[in-house]
Design an enzyme around this catalytic site. Structure first.
Site, PDB file in Angstrom:
ATOM      1  N   GLU A 141       1.118  -1.087  -0.305  1.00 23.38           N
ATOM      2  CA  GLU A 141      -0.275   0.326   0.134  1.00 23.38           C
ATOM      3  C   GLU A 141       0.826   1.128  -0.114  1.00 23.38           C
ATOM      4  O   GLU A 141       0.597   2.347   0.055  1.00 23.38           O
ATOM      5  CB  GLU A 141      -0.955   0.550   1.107  1.00 23.38           C
ATOM      6  CG  GLU A 141      -0.282   0.231   2.685  1.00 23.38           C
ATOM      7  CD  GLU A 141      -0.912  -0.350   3.871  1.00 23.38           C
ATOM      8  OE1 GLU A 141      -2.348   1.087   3.610  1.00 23.38           O
ATOM      9  OE2 GLU A 141      -1.680  -1.056   4.953  1.00 23.38           O
ATOM     10  N   CYS A 192      -3.376  -3.588   4.349  1.00 21.26           N
ATOM     11  CA  CYS A 192      -2.132  -4.224   5.010  1.00 21.26           C
ATOM     12  C   CYS A 192      -2.930  -5.858   4.197  1.00 21.26           C
ATOM     13  O   CYS A 192      -1.882  -6.920   4.571  1.00 21.26           O
ATOM     14  CB  CYS A 192      -2.258  -4.390   6.508  1.00 21.26           C
ATOM     15  SG  CYS A 192      -1.976  -2.156   6.977  1.00 21.26           S
ATOM     16  N   THR A 232       3.140   4.251  15.750  1.00 17.64           N
ATOM     17  CA  THR A 232       2.776   2.890  14.814  1.00 17.64           C
ATOM     18  C   THR A 232       2.989   2.919  13.102  1.00 17.64           C
ATOM     19  O   THR A 232       2.925   2.330  12.216  1.00 17.64           O
ATOM     20  CB  THR A 232       0.751   2.398  15.417  1.00 17.64           C
ATOM     21  OG1 THR A 232       0.605   3.847  13.860  1.00 17.64           O
ATOM     22  CG2 THR A 232       0.479   2.939  15.836  1.00 17.64           C
ATOM     23  N   SER A 283     -10.545   3.019  13.287  1.00 16.96           N
ATOM     24  CA  SER A 283      -9.785   1.117  13.108  1.00 16.96           C
ATOM     25  C   SER A 283      -9.543   0.025  13.549  1.00 16.96           C
ATOM     26  O   SER A 283      -9.617  -0.853  13.627  1.00 16.96           O
ATOM     27  CB  SER A 283      -8.429   1.239  12.320  1.00 16.96           C
ATOM     28  OG  SER A 283      -7.684   2.356  13.833  1.00 16.96           O
ATOM     29  N   HIS A 338      -2.446  -9.981  12.151  1.00 16.24           N
ATOM     30  CA  HIS A 338      -2.042  -9.010  11.822  1.00 16.24           C
ATOM     31  C   HIS A 338      -1.488  -7.699  12.921  1.00 16.24           C
ATOM     32  O   HIS A 338      -2.579  -7.532  13.797  1.00 16.24           O
ATOM     33  CB  HIS A 338      -2.906  -8.287  10.621  1.00 16.24           C
ATOM     34  CG  HIS A 338      -2.638  -6.838  10.252  1.00 16.24           C
ATOM     35  ND1 HIS A 338      -1.104  -6.618   9.574  1.00 16.24           N
ATOM     36  CD2 HIS A 338      -3.224  -5.514  10.450  1.00 16.24           C
ATOM     37  CE1 HIS A 338      -1.232  -4.800   9.684  1.00 16.24           C
ATOM     38  NE2 HIS A 338      -2.311  -4.114  10.469  1.00 16.24           N
ATOM     39  N   LYS A 389      -5.912  -7.341  21.842  1.00 11.06           N
ATOM     40  CA  LYS A 389      -7.314  -6.891  22.067  1.00 11.06           C
ATOM     41  C   LYS A 389      -8.310  -7.855  21.174  1.00 11.06           C
ATOM     42  O   LYS A 389      -9.242  -8.129  21.836  1.00 11.06           O
ATOM     43  CB  LYS A 389      -7.348  -5.731  21.996  1.00 11.06           C
ATOM     44  CG  LYS A 389      -7.172  -4.578  22.647  1.00 11.06           C
ATOM     45  CD  LYS A 389      -7.434  -3.155  21.338  1.00 11.06           C
ATOM     46  CE  LYS A 389      -7.244  -1.985  22.510  1.00 11.06           C
ATOM     47  NZ  LYS A 389      -7.373  -1.907  23.174  1.00 11.06           N
ATOM     48  N   ASN A 422       5.240  -1.420  12.166  1.00 15.92           N
ATOM     49  CA  ASN A 422       4.103  -1.710  11.198  1.00 15.92           C
ATOM     50  C   ASN A 422       4.501  -1.540   9.862  1.00 15.92           C
ATOM     51  O   ASN A 422       5.058  -0.864  10.058  1.00 15.92           O
ATOM     52  CB  ASN A 422       2.752  -0.900  11.471  1.00 15.92           C
ATOM     53  CG  ASN A 422       2.056  -1.713  10.381  1.00 15.92           C
ATOM     54  OD1 ASN A 422       1.395  -1.607  10.318  1.00 15.92           O
ATOM     55  ND2 ASN A 422       0.840  -0.529  10.712  1.00 15.92           N
ATOM     56  N   SER A 457      -7.372  -2.630   6.175  1.00 17.33           N
ATOM     57  CA  SER A 457      -8.756  -1.348   6.680  1.00 17.33           C
ATOM     58  C   SER A 457      -9.018  -1.112   5.320  1.00 17.33           C
ATOM     59  O   SER A 457      -8.874  -1.247   4.203  1.00 17.33           O
ATOM     60  CB  SER A 457      -7.884   0.162   6.847  1.00 17.33           C
ATOM     61  OG  SER A 457      -7.176  -0.330   7.942  1.00 17.33           O
TER      62      SER A 457
HETATM   63  N1  COA Z   1       0.783   3.772  30.387  1.00 12.63           N
HETATM   64  C1  COA Z   1      -0.224   2.373  29.433  1.00 12.63           C
HETATM   65  N2  COA Z   1      -0.888   2.575  28.844  1.00 12.63           N
HETATM   66  C2  COA Z   1      -1.568   4.141  28.379  1.00 12.63           C
HETATM   67  C3  COA Z   1      -0.686   5.286  28.564  1.00 12.63           C
HETATM   68  C4  COA Z   1      -0.034   5.118  29.756  1.00 12.63           C
HETATM   69  N3  COA Z   1       0.586   5.955  30.059  1.00 12.63           N
HETATM   70  N4  COA Z   1      -1.105   5.958  28.704  1.00 12.63           N
HETATM   71  C5  COA Z   1      -2.056   5.660  27.198  1.00 12.63           C
HETATM   72  N5  COA Z   1      -2.552   4.516  27.577  1.00 12.63           N
HETATM   73  C6  COA Z   1      -2.977   3.736  26.822  1.00 12.63           C
HETATM   74  C7  COA Z   1      -4.357   3.810  26.479  1.00 12.63           C
HETATM   75  O1  COA Z   1      -5.069   3.423  27.504  1.00 12.63           O
HETATM   76  C8  COA Z   1      -5.143   2.699  25.080  1.00 12.63           C
HETATM   77  O2  COA Z   1      -5.019   1.337  25.146  1.00 12.63           O
HETATM   78  P1  COA Z   1      -6.288   0.567  25.335  1.00 12.63           P
HETATM   79  O3  COA Z   1      -6.471   1.013  23.588  1.00 12.63           O
HETATM   80  O4  COA Z   1      -6.160  -0.959  25.174  1.00 12.63           O
HETATM   81  O5  COA Z   1      -7.428   1.529  25.902  1.00 12.63           O
HETATM   82  C9  COA Z   1      -3.140   2.933  24.312  1.00 12.63           C
HETATM   83  O6  COA Z   1      -2.480   3.091  25.634  1.00 12.63           O
HETATM   84  C10 COA Z   1      -3.299   4.037  23.476  1.00 12.63           C
HETATM   85  O7  COA Z   1      -4.219   5.542  23.705  1.00 12.63           O
HETATM   86  P2  COA Z   1      -4.530   6.108  23.002  1.00 12.63           P
HETATM   87  O8  COA Z   1      -5.629   7.033  23.427  1.00 12.63           O
HETATM   88  O9  COA Z   1      -5.803   4.997  21.528  1.00 12.63           O
HETATM   89  O10 COA Z   1      -4.074   6.468  21.611  1.00 12.63           O
HETATM   90  P3  COA Z   1      -3.962   7.447  20.025  1.00 12.63           P
HETATM   91  O11 COA Z   1      -5.408   8.488  20.652  1.00 12.63           O
HETATM   92  O12 COA Z   1      -2.946   8.112  20.392  1.00 12.63           O
HETATM   93  O13 COA Z   1      -4.535   6.634  19.282  1.00 12.63           O
HETATM   94  C11 COA Z   1      -3.391   4.996  17.667  1.00 12.63           C
HETATM   95  C12 COA Z   1      -3.145   5.316  19.149  1.00 12.63           C
HETATM   96  C13 COA Z   1      -3.081   3.560  17.499  1.00 12.63           C
HETATM   97  C14 COA Z   1      -5.184   4.497  17.789  1.00 12.63           C
HETATM   98  C15 COA Z   1      -2.964   5.794  16.792  1.00 12.63           C
HETATM   99  O14 COA Z   1      -1.578   5.501  17.089  1.00 12.63           O
HETATM  100  C16 COA Z   1      -3.785   5.378  15.265  1.00 12.63           C
HETATM  101  O15 COA Z   1      -4.663   5.624  15.219  1.00 12.63           O
HETATM  102  N6  COA Z   1      -2.760   4.470  14.485  1.00 12.63           N
HETATM  103  C17 COA Z   1      -2.749   4.378  12.903  1.00 12.63           C
HETATM  104  C18 COA Z   1      -3.354   2.717  12.817  1.00 12.63           C
HETATM  105  C19 COA Z   1      -3.497   2.047  13.054  1.00 12.63           C
HETATM  106  O16 COA Z   1      -2.767   1.487  13.376  1.00 12.63           O
HETATM  107  N7  COA Z   1      -5.153   0.977  13.402  1.00 12.63           N
HETATM  108  C20 COA Z   1      -5.391   0.179  13.907  1.00 12.63           C
HETATM  109  C21 COA Z   1      -5.880  -1.484  12.742  1.00 12.63           C
HETATM  110  S1  COA Z   1      -5.323  -1.559  11.381  1.00 12.63           S
END
Ligand code: COA
Length: 389
Positions: free
Chosen positions: A79, A111, A152, A201, A233, A242, A276, A308
């Protein structure tokens, strides 16, 4: 008749950034990246490594002179295409010196694309006992500096030789795919970085897994107890965990829960240090699992692929006797351990150089392993590759 993965290898660029240091630079509590997202290091690609060179580097050690005569199809899943018309598989075919009477093309669905490539190879080979298909998953995952997706990112490629009587994993005839039109992550033509709804996502991934798994279990009458381990993945290591946890319900035995949970840790060990790599992430996870745990021949490994957009697929393979002999554990550990750490400032400058395609081969190729392919220059919009001697 068995068809499956006869050889598997991967390549990652030689640079990485430490996730705790990236978190500090972004004023984020480091455990969010280390535990919440589950990533320790992240591969950073220099300009001299694109999907063609990384794909060729991943494949070069598994393609023998005999293979070059037998490979009749090269499929690149990506991609991070560098061209909207010409397929990177054509350039990789040339770099590897594969015989000319071959089909070469690229496949796309975020992916997920390496998985339909493998399924296509399996069907294609059914009537061609003496031919082989080279499937390569190659990507540079870039969301942008200071973006939500920044922790990521990653870069790398996985190459797989699909053949009859494979030495590693024989595919079972059981794949179940699930498609749902959702805008969780996409990259409109002309955009350098993807658009992403991070929360959606994560939900879409888990839903796709649950749908694929439930339908798979219904059609095959299999349960989690039938699998020695599962691979997912891995956009970040917490994601697959999860999804796995979501099906480890009260009815599942403690023994199965423990086995699959321990297996998940092994299956994400390499990913934790690479980040990733989009299309190759599931298959890097498979390599990680096989190289960090021991299994018996005949045991089943379940695989969940997700792209996705979205398409998910659950399928499985059976481990072949002597599969360990076909792995390259020492080579892979050396590849990961011999990388060069970049400071956050240097990582940011690499990022900018990538956007402007500014080459600096003195830095990029210093201490690289011999015989790697690299992008040497771009002239008149034509990419020229070299091999490091
Ligand atoms: N200690 C431990 N964990 C912590 C923390 C700390 N101090 N602070 C936050 N966290 C945890 C959160 O609770 C969350 O865990 P959970 O998902 O089990 O609730 C995790 O860290 C991520 O926090 P979040 O607020 O969701 O992070 P974010 O808003 O920055 O987004 C992604 C994270 C992965 C969604 C973002 O990086 C992204 O969009 N990545 C690209 C898309 C992707 O990879 N999607 C996956 C499916 S293809």
């Amino acid at each position: 008749m068995t068809i499956g993965i006869d050889q598997i290898d991967f390549y990652v660029p030689k640079f990485y950034v430490d996730m705790a240091k990236l978190a500090e630079a972004r004023n984020v509590e480091p455990n969010k990246f280390l535990i919440g997202i589950g990533q320790t290091e992240m591969s950073v690609s220099p300009v001299s490594q694109d999907i063609v060179s990384m794909g060729a580097n991943a494949a070069k050690n598994i393609v023998t002179e005999e293979d070059k005569k037998q490979i009749s199809m090269v499929i690149v899943a990506t991609e991070s295409a560098i061209d909207s018309a010409k397929a990177s598989a054509v350039q990789i075919h040339n770099l590897l010196g594969i015989q000319p009477f071959a089909r070469c093309f690229e496949m796309k669905e975020a992916c997920y694309a390496a998985t339909p490539a493998i399924q296509l190879a399996k069907d294609y080979l059914a009537n061609r006992p003496n031919e082989k298909v080279l499937v390569i998953a190659s990507d540079t995952a870039r969301y942008g500096l200071n973006s939500g997706g920044e922790p990521t990112q990653g870069a790398g490629a996985v190459a797989m030789m699909i053949t009859h009587n494979p030495r590693i994993l024989a595919f079972n005839d059981d794949a179940v795919a699930y498609t749902e039109d959702v805008y969780d992550f996409w990259r409109p033509t002309g955009h350098s970085y993807p658009l992403v709804d991070g929360a959606l996502s994560k939900d879409a991934y888990i839903r796709s897994f649950q749908q694929s798994w439930t339908e798979y279990a219904k059609r095959t009458n299999k349960t989690l107890a039938d699998f020695a381990s599962l691979c997912f993945h891995v956009p970040f290591t917490k994601m697959g965990k999860k999804a796995l946890d979501s099906i480890l319900t009260d009815e599942i035995s403690d023994e199965t829960k423990e086995r699959l949970t321990e297996g998940y840790e092994a299956a994400t060990y390499y990913n934790r240090y690479v980040g990733n790599i989009y299309t190759g992430s599931l298959y890097l996870s498979l390599i990680s699992l096989l190289e960090t745990r021991t299994f018996e021949a005949g045991q089943s490994i379940g695989l969940f692929s997700y792209g996705s957009g979205s398409v998910g697929e659950f399928f499985s393979g059976t481990l072949v006797a002597g599969y360990q002999d076909a792995l390259n554990i020492d080579g892979h550990k050396a590849l990961l351990n011999n990388r060069t750490e970049l400071s956050v400032a240097d990582y940011e400058s690499y990022f900018a150089r990538f956007d402007n395609l500014e080459f600096n081969h003195d830095i990029e190729l210093a201490d690289e392993q011999n015989a790697i392919f690299y992008l040497n220059e771009i002239n008149d919009n034509i990419r020229h590759y070299n091999t490091l001697n």
